[in-house]
Design an enzyme around this catalytic site. Structure first.
Site, mmCIF file in Angstrom:
data_model
loop_
_atom_site.group_PDB
_atom_site.id
_atom_site.type_symbol
_atom_site.label_atom_id
_atom_site.label_comp_id
_atom_site.label_asym_id
_atom_site.label_seq_id
_atom_site.Cartn_x
_atom_site.Cartn_y
_atom_site.Cartn_z
ATOM 1 N N ASP A 102 80.432 78.925 62.722
ATOM 2 C CA ASP A 102 79.589 77.736 62.511
ATOM 3 C C ASP A 102 80.164 76.736 61.505
ATOM 4 O O ASP A 102 80.727 77.107 60.478
ATOM 5 C CB ASP A 102 78.204 78.168 62.020
ATOM 6 C CG ASP A 102 77.406 78.822 63.133
ATOM 7 O OD1 ASP A 102 77.994 79.161 64.181
ATOM 8 O OD2 ASP A 102 76.191 78.999 62.943
ATOM 9 N N ASP B 187 74.501 81.366 73.629
ATOM 10 C CA ASP B 187 75.010 81.850 72.346
ATOM 11 C C ASP B 187 75.007 83.387 72.307
ATOM 12 O O ASP B 187 73.960 84.021 72.457
ATOM 13 C CB ASP B 187 74.092 81.264 71.252
ATOM 14 C CG ASP B 187 74.658 81.400 69.869
ATOM 15 O OD1 ASP B 187 75.647 82.135 69.688
ATOM 16 O OD2 ASP B 187 74.098 80.773 68.953
HETATM 17 C C1 GLA Z 1 74.540 80.310 65.995
HETATM 18 C C2 GLA Z 1 75.260 79.090 66.559
HETATM 19 C C3 GLA Z 1 74.685 77.826 65.939
HETATM 20 C C4 GLA Z 1 73.190 77.758 66.212
HETATM 21 C C5 GLA Z 1 72.495 79.023 65.721
HETATM 22 C C6 GLA Z 1 71.051 79.066 66.162
HETATM 23 O O1 GLA Z 1 74.789 80.489 64.640
HETATM 24 O O2 GLA Z 1 76.640 79.175 66.329
HETATM 25 O O3 GLA Z 1 75.338 76.683 66.439
HETATM 26 O O4 GLA Z 1 72.995 77.593 67.596
HETATM 27 O O5 GLA Z 1 73.140 80.187 66.215
HETATM 28 O O6 GLA Z 1 70.410 80.243 65.767
#
Ligand code: GLA
Length: 405
Positions: A226, A155
């Site tokens: 998200d 990520d």
């Molecule tokens: C980001 C990702 C999510 C999750 C969070 C965890 O927002 O897009 O899917 O993994 O981080 O902190």
């Protein structure tokens, strides 16, 4: 007391050395061998977020087995953010106190016939501000392999702020090159372990990631920001997938984010539509709900074998949005053996039987009336051109036609 401290230091160093060493003659497995169909499993983030613990992961593994989800194809149990502790003097990352023994946890998950996933990022910190993999990529990849990890979600988060913006201020193109290089670096580190590890890119779709993710070894890549358990967000994400279908195929998939089925206040119709759309999109099916407290109707949605078969179809051809009329979208997906799936979504709030939806078969490349299976009722359904369809708000009709006429 001193002696004990010294002993534990020596022991910790020995363990660290063992954790970082490369197993002799590690078998080289090309990563194309993984994710030949979109990965299926469960991820901790959407329900547990930062609260996730070793027990939650074990419970999830138990539940995947006892609910029949494992038999339906849900294999990966993925720990998302918030498992990380601190690095020791050798740079070896240790889990935090919620995860006392990662190797034992991986062994437990494997003992159930399941696979285990983990989460990190190319920056100094992850999104929830835990330790990231910056400058420790090879070491972390080896550690995951030692633990028996089968899947990594990587990520971007602080890499944007701390590396891209600092190293290339005011030069977006250079920043994007840094980002791609960071993903390529972890790909190399994962491959060097010799362990087949699914590589999931999470950078929210920046810089048309679908165009370059396969070249940095990505088996799947998030295409958007998200997801939340909210119909408008789910529908917006699904709509943004239209046109990306040509980038997906066996071993490399668009990822519209993990499932929210069973979360928040989604209605049953919304849960059905969400699941249907993700299947039409050949999306990874990573459930994100509270498995120990899953209601039977949610389990019925997540384990609908006919719909999972659409998602997992061997041809691996992602569906397209063929046409829209106002708030009604019609998606079509070509399946192995010449079959097709058609999904009609009523995304609006105010369509009634006074003005039903009329299906246009010609637009779908279908000639004349067709007979298929309504995958939510399990019944045979006949589709005629111009046929009036009544769909409740946010609900879906999903039909599979095996023998086209
Ligand atoms: C980001 C990702 C999510 C999750 C969070 C965890 O927002 O897009 O899917 O993994 O981080 O902190």
């Amino acid at each position: 007391m001193r002696m004990i401290a010294l002993l534990s230091f020596v022991l910790a160093s020995l363990t660290a050395a063992a954790q970082t060493s490369v197993p002799a003659k590690a078998p080289r497995v090309p990563r194309q061998a993984v994710a030949q169909t979109p990965p299926m499993g469960w991820n901790s983030w959407n329900y547990f977020a930062e609260r996730v613990s070793d027990k939650d992961i074990r419970d999830a593994a138990d539940q995947l087995v006892s609910t029949g989800m494992k038999d339906a194809g849900y294999i990966y149990v993925n720990i998302d953010d918030a498992w990380q502790g601190q690095r020791d003097a050798n740079g070896v990352l240790h889990p935090n106190t919620k995860f006392p023994d990662m190797k034992a946890l991986a062994d437990y998950v494997h003992s159930k016939g399941l696979k285990i996933g983990i989460y990190s990022g190319p920056g100094p910190q992850t999104c929830a501000r835990y330790e990231g993999s910056l400058d420790h990529e090879a070491q972390d990849a080896q550690l995951y392999a030692q633990w028996g990890i089968d899947y990594l979600k990587y990520d971007l988060c602080s890499f944007g702020r701390e590396v891209m913006q600092k190293q290339a201020p005011n030069d977006k193109a250079a920043q994007m090159r840094l980002m791609a290089a960071a993903y390529a670096k972890m790909d190399k580190a994962l491959k060097a372990t010799g362990r087949p590890i699914v590589y999931s890119l999470c950078q929210y779709g920046w810089d048309a990631v679908w165009e370059w993710a396969p070249s940095v070894g990505g088996n799947l890549w998030r295409t958007t920001g998200d997801i939340t358990p909210n119909w408008d967000r789910i529908y917006a994400i699904a709509s943004q997938q239209a046109g990306l279908e040509r980038y997906a195929g066996p071993g490399h998939w668009n990822d519209p984010d993990m499932l929210e089925v069973g979360n928040g206040k989604l209605t049953l119709a919304e849960n059905r539509s969400h699941f249907s759309l993700w299947a039409m999109l050949a999306a990874p099916l990573l459930a994100g709900n509270d498995l120990p407290n899953m209601k039977p109707e949610i389990k019925a949605i997540l384990t609908n074998r006919d719909i999972i078969a659409i998602d997992q179809d061997k041809l691996g051809k992602q569906g397209s949005r063929v046409y829209s009329e106002g708030e009604v979208d019609v998606w079509e997906r070509h399946l192995a053996g010449g079959a097709v799936a058609i999904a009609v979504i009523n995304a609006g709030d105010s369509r009634y039987s006074t003005h039903p939806i009329h299906l246009n078969l010609a637009k779908l490349g279908l000639h004349g009336p067709q007979t298929g299976k309504d995958l939510w009722t399990g019944k045979t359904i006949k589709l005629r051109d111009g046929q009036p369809l009544e769909l409740a708000s946010h609900d879906v009709l999903l039909v599979r036609i095996n023998a086209l006429k």
